[in-house]
Design an enzyme around this catalytic site. Sequence first.
Site, short mmCIF file in Angstrom:
data_model
loop_
_atom_site.label_atom_id
_atom_site.label_comp_id
_atom_site.label_asym_id
_atom_site.label_seq_id
_atom_site.Cartn_x
_atom_site.Cartn_y
_atom_site.Cartn_z
CG HIS A 16 -2.07 -0.95 1.12
ND1 HIS A 16 -2.50 -1.40 2.08
CD2 HIS A 16 -2.84 -1.46 -0.18
CE1 HIS A 16 -3.68 -2.33 1.81
NE2 HIS A 16 -3.59 -2.24 0.58
CE LYS A 20 2.44 2.06 -4.00
NZ LYS A 20 2.04 0.50 -4.04
CB THR A 42 -0.09 -4.39 -7.54
OG1 THR A 42 0.62 -4.13 -6.38
CG2 THR A 42 -0.80 -5.58 -7.16
N GLY A 43 1.11 -2.49 -9.97
CA GLY A 43 1.23 -1.11 -10.38
C GLY A 43 2.40 -0.57 -10.17
CB THR A 44 3.14 2.63 -7.84
OG1 THR A 44 2.02 3.18 -8.52
CG2 THR A 44 4.17 3.88 -7.58
CB THR A 45 4.82 -2.18 -5.71
OG1 THR A 45 3.56 -1.67 -4.97
CG2 THR A 45 5.67 -3.19 -4.85
CB SER A 62 -2.84 0.18 -9.81
OG SER A 62 -2.98 0.55 -8.44
N GLY A 63 -3.45 -2.33 -7.62
CA GLY A 63 -4.26 -3.10 -6.49
C GLY A 63 -5.48 -2.67 -6.71
CG ASP A 68 -5.05 -5.80 -4.37
OD1 ASP A 68 -3.58 -5.97 -4.50
OD2 ASP A 68 -5.67 -5.15 -3.74
CG ASP A 88 -1.31 1.97 6.07
OD1 ASP A 88 -1.44 1.68 7.45
OD2 ASP A 88 -1.14 3.07 5.56
CG HIS A 95 -8.03 -1.84 -3.01
ND1 HIS A 95 -7.49 -0.62 -2.77
CD2 HIS A 95 -7.04 -2.60 -3.20
CE1 HIS A 95 -6.26 -0.94 -2.26
NE2 HIS A 95 -5.88 -1.99 -2.53
CG ASP A 98 -10.67 -5.46 -4.73
OD1 ASP A 98 -11.67 -6.26 -4.83
OD2 ASP A 98 -10.61 -4.55 -5.40
NE ARG A 104 -13.10 -16.89 1.44
CZ ARG A 104 -12.85 -17.40 0.37
NH1 ARG A 104 -12.28 -17.12 -0.79
NH2 ARG A 104 -13.74 -18.36 0.09
#
Length: 157
Positions: A16, A20, A42-45, A62-63, A68, A88, A95, A98, A104
């Site tokens: 998150h 990051k 995911t995305g920016t990560t 992106s999540g 996700d 976080d 989201h 998600d 889960r």
Amino acid sequence: MSNPTPGRRRIALVAHDNKKLDLLRWADFNRETLAQHDLCATGTTGTMLEYELGLPCQRLLSGPVGGDQQIGAMIAEDRLDVLIFFWDPLEPQPHDPDVKALLRLAALWNAPAACNASTADLMISSPLFGSDYQWARPQIDPRQWSGAEVDSNKTED
């Protein structure tokens, strides 16, 4: 389908926004180990891992817009071995459903998952991490449906 390359893990890295930098620091410390495995993020990560640390990774959405869920599907389809997810707990996420679904699925499929640097350190430094160890995935059979459930709920007019 188990990992086609024994000892080489398929690792998802997710963080998150407020986590990051923590994930980037953790990945930098573990760069040599991570470079020996197949990474996705995911995305920016994913962008940060590639451009800041030079770690090649498959970048997903992106999540909040499906990343996700993409990772959750990879877990369910046995296309992912490890989830490193620095989420976080103090910041509500738009989201959240998600995020909960991803965690889960990791629990349901018995996938190793780390949600902070301490757990990720213990996981990645385990002798089992670089071995051909395969954890047990639960045997989940398709549910049978005969249609009788619907027929028994019918009411006559």
